[in-house]
Write an enzyme that holds these catalytic residues in place. Structure first.
Site, PDB file in Angstrom:
ATOM      1  N   THR A 105       0.876  -1.181   0.000  1.00 50.07           N
ATOM      2  CA  THR A 105       0.000   0.000   0.000  1.00 50.07           C
ATOM      3  C   THR A 105       0.909   1.226   0.000  1.00 50.07           C
ATOM      4  O   THR A 105       2.013   1.172   0.541  1.00 50.07           O
ATOM      5  CB  THR A 105      -0.847  -0.008   1.287  1.00 50.07           C
ATOM      6  OG1 THR A 105      -1.801  -1.043   1.176  1.00 50.07           O
ATOM      7  CG2 THR A 105      -1.551   1.314   1.539  1.00 50.07           C
ATOM      8  N   ARG A 163     -15.081  -5.924  -0.035  1.00 52.83           N
ATOM      9  CA  ARG A 163     -14.419  -5.583   1.239  1.00 52.83           C
ATOM     10  C   ARG A 163     -13.690  -4.237   1.077  1.00 52.83           C
ATOM     11  O   ARG A 163     -13.013  -3.992   0.096  1.00 52.83           O
ATOM     12  CB  ARG A 163     -13.407  -6.680   1.599  1.00 52.83           C
ATOM     13  CG  ARG A 163     -12.581  -6.405   2.868  1.00 52.83           C
ATOM     14  CD  ARG A 163     -11.247  -5.760   2.554  1.00 52.83           C
ATOM     15  NE  ARG A 163     -10.357  -5.706   3.714  1.00 52.83           N
ATOM     16  CZ  ARG A 163      -9.209  -5.027   3.730  1.00 52.83           C
ATOM     17  NH1 ARG A 163      -8.812  -4.361   2.683  1.00 52.83           N
ATOM     18  NH2 ARG A 163      -8.451  -5.023   4.806  1.00 52.83           N
ATOM     19  N   GLY A 198     -11.012  -1.644   3.054  1.00 53.37           N
ATOM     20  CA  GLY A 198     -10.044  -1.605   4.155  1.00 53.37           C
ATOM     21  C   GLY A 198     -10.005  -0.268   4.858  1.00 53.37           C
ATOM     22  O   GLY A 198     -10.935   0.541   4.757  1.00 53.37           O
ATOM     23  N   ASP A 199      -8.899  -0.033   5.552  1.00 47.60           N
ATOM     24  CA  ASP A 199      -8.768   1.183   6.354  1.00 47.60           C
ATOM     25  C   ASP A 199      -8.337   2.408   5.549  1.00 47.60           C
ATOM     26  O   ASP A 199      -8.622   3.541   5.939  1.00 47.60           O
ATOM     27  CB  ASP A 199      -7.740   0.961   7.466  1.00 47.60           C
ATOM     28  CG  ASP A 199      -6.366   0.603   6.881  1.00 47.60           C
ATOM     29  OD1 ASP A 199      -6.316  -0.221   5.943  1.00 47.60           O
ATOM     30  OD2 ASP A 199      -5.353   1.155   7.349  1.00 47.60           O
ATOM     31  N   THR A 242      -0.626   1.498   6.867  1.00 41.10           N
ATOM     32  CA  THR A 242      -0.580   0.320   6.004  1.00 41.10           C
ATOM     33  C   THR A 242      -0.571  -0.913   6.885  1.00 41.10           C
ATOM     34  O   THR A 242       0.009  -0.899   7.969  1.00 41.10           O
ATOM     35  CB  THR A 242       0.662   0.322   5.096  1.00 41.10           C
ATOM     36  OG1 THR A 242       0.775  -0.962   4.469  1.00 41.10           O
ATOM     37  CG2 THR A 242       1.954   0.596   5.864  1.00 41.10           C
ATOM     38  N   GLY A 243      -1.218  -1.966   6.439  1.00 47.19           N
ATOM     39  CA  GLY A 243      -1.232  -3.183   7.242  1.00 47.19           C
ATOM     40  C   GLY A 243      -2.603  -3.823   7.200  1.00 47.19           C
ATOM     41  O   GLY A 243      -3.394  -3.561   6.285  1.00 47.19           O
ATOM     42  N   GLY A 256      -5.936  -3.977   7.519  1.00 42.90           N
ATOM     43  CA  GLY A 256      -6.864  -2.855   7.601  1.00 42.90           C
ATOM     44  C   GLY A 256      -7.940  -2.966   8.664  1.00 42.90           C
ATOM     45  O   GLY A 256      -8.301  -1.980   9.305  1.00 42.90           O
TER      46      GLY A 256
HETATM   47  N1  ASP Z   1      -4.263  -1.523   4.818  1.00 42.63           N
HETATM   48  C1  ASP Z   1      -4.556  -2.106   3.544  1.00 42.63           C
HETATM   49  C2  ASP Z   1      -5.936  -2.741   3.638  1.00 42.63           C
HETATM   50  O1  ASP Z   1      -6.239  -3.357   4.620  1.00 42.63           O
HETATM   51  C3  ASP Z   1      -3.585  -3.132   3.106  1.00 42.63           C
HETATM   52  C4  ASP Z   1      -2.135  -2.769   3.269  1.00 42.63           C
HETATM   53  O2  ASP Z   1      -1.812  -1.716   3.772  1.00 42.63           O
HETATM   54  O3  ASP Z   1      -1.261  -3.563   2.890  1.00 42.63           O
HETATM   55  O4  ASP Z   1      -6.670  -2.629   2.704  1.00 42.63           O
END
Ligand code: ASP
Length: 334
Positions: free
Chosen positions: A203, A231, A233-234, A253-254, A256
């Site tokens: 991301t 879906r 995400g965050d 990032t991570g 979500g």
């Molecule tokens: N945060 C992002 C999500 O959950 C994914 C990512 O940051 O790798 O959509």
């Protein structure tokens, strides 16, 4: 005399550190990014792209443009690169599509824009900015967001534009893993290393501080590999993966779902505002909370005085920052 020179040098050194003021910080995603999994060519390619993104954003700031322009410039470079999970190179949903999310927030007036689950807008961050600047809304999703982007004159591409071999193979590996897991009908399974695929990778995000002292934060992503259709995400959720006010800006990032459940980005801003925490403590505490809950990831944050924080609890996070006098720093591993 010699002692005096040494002392002077020491003071200059310490002073230059204390004075370091950052104007732009970026990330290219957190995940299982280790030296062992990295080739030197790949590392070089990531470093070069991150540098290009930082330079593009920095150039906007130097021209006296707004932090929103700087964030856009940096993110567009990464969206156009297949190295990152945003724009071209986005990961695939469980039904084999690329569904993109993005958001922007401008700290000065807390204006914000976001798009989610879009398939045809070449640069999702531009669509988010268009929502912020040219609509009365904050968030638009799916087909409606695409129609809006088209009417705004943004580049529209066929969904195939986002397809890349690497991301497609990651989806296939994850699906294989899922099938084995279902066959074993147990969670106590062990798979060969080659099956282990990180669901989140790459991301992108940026936070900038312009010459007027205004902060903007933006994030763009394809989400997580094998995510269920629909879906979100965050990243496009204001206050979760993206947030900015007049004191601080954050892009995450991570995993979500955890960043949404902790209102991660807004919580950092609140800790600074109500508890007088500094940026590093506030950001670190939120990542610790996410870790305690079983989630993982990282974030970047930049405050009005040019201080940054880049905590993460994964093996690595592509990240970089540039100071007001153009000094570029890039890191990948822990
Ligand atoms: N945060 C992002 C999500 O959950 C994914 C990512 O940051 O790798 O959509």
């Amino acid at each position: 005399m010699k002692n005096f020179t040494v002392l002077l040098l020491l003071f200059t050194f310490i002073f230059s550190f204390a004075q370091k003021k950052y104007v732009l910080v970026i990330h290219g995603g957190a995940g299982t990014i280790t030296r062992e999994n990295m080739t030197s060519e790949k590392e070089k390619a990531y470093r070069a792209k991150l540098t290009e993104a930082l330079k593009a954003g920095y150039a906007e700031i130097m021209k006296g443009k707004s932090s929103v322009d700087a964030v856009a410039a940096a993110i567009i470079i990464m969206e156009d690169s297949p190295l990152f999970n945003a724009g071209k190179g986005a990961v695939f949903t469980s039904d084999g599509k690329n569904e993109l999310d993005a958001a922007i927030m401008f700290g000065k007036d807390k204006s914000a824009g976001a798009v989610a689950a879009i398939h045809t807008v070449k640069n999702p961050i531009k669509a988010a900015i268009a929502v912020m600047q040219n609509s009365e809304h904050v968030m638009m999703v799916g087909e409606g967001a695409e129609i809006f982007a088209q009417k705004q004159g943004l580049d529209i591409v066929k969904p195939e534009y986002f397809w890349t071999k690497d991301r497609w193979e990651s989806l296939q590996k994850l699906k294989q893993k899922e099938t084995i897991k279902n066959t074993l009908k147990t969670t106590q399974y062990h798979l060969p290393e080659s099956y282990v695929v990180d669901q989140k990778f790459g991301t992108v995000g940026a936070v900038a501080l312009d010459k007027d002292g205004n902060i903007a934060a933006g994030t763009s992503t394809g989400g997580m590999t094998n995510k269920k259709y629909g879906r979100i995400g965050d990243a496009p959720i204001i206050g979760a993966g993206t947030y900015a006010n007049s004191h601080v800006g954050i892009s995450a990032t991570g995993w979500g779902e955890f960043f949404i459940r902790t209102s991660a980005a807004r919580t950092i801003a609140a800790k600074m505002e109500y508890q007088n925490k500094d940026i590093k403590s506030a950001a670190g505490e939120v990542i610790s909370e996410i870790e305690k809950m079983g989630g993982d990831g990282g974030l970047i944050a930049l405050d009005k005085d040019g201080n940054i924080a880049m905590p993460f609890n994964t093996a690595g996070m592509y990240r970089g920052a540039v100071t007001e006098n153009g000094q570029i720093e890039i890191e990948i591993y822990k």
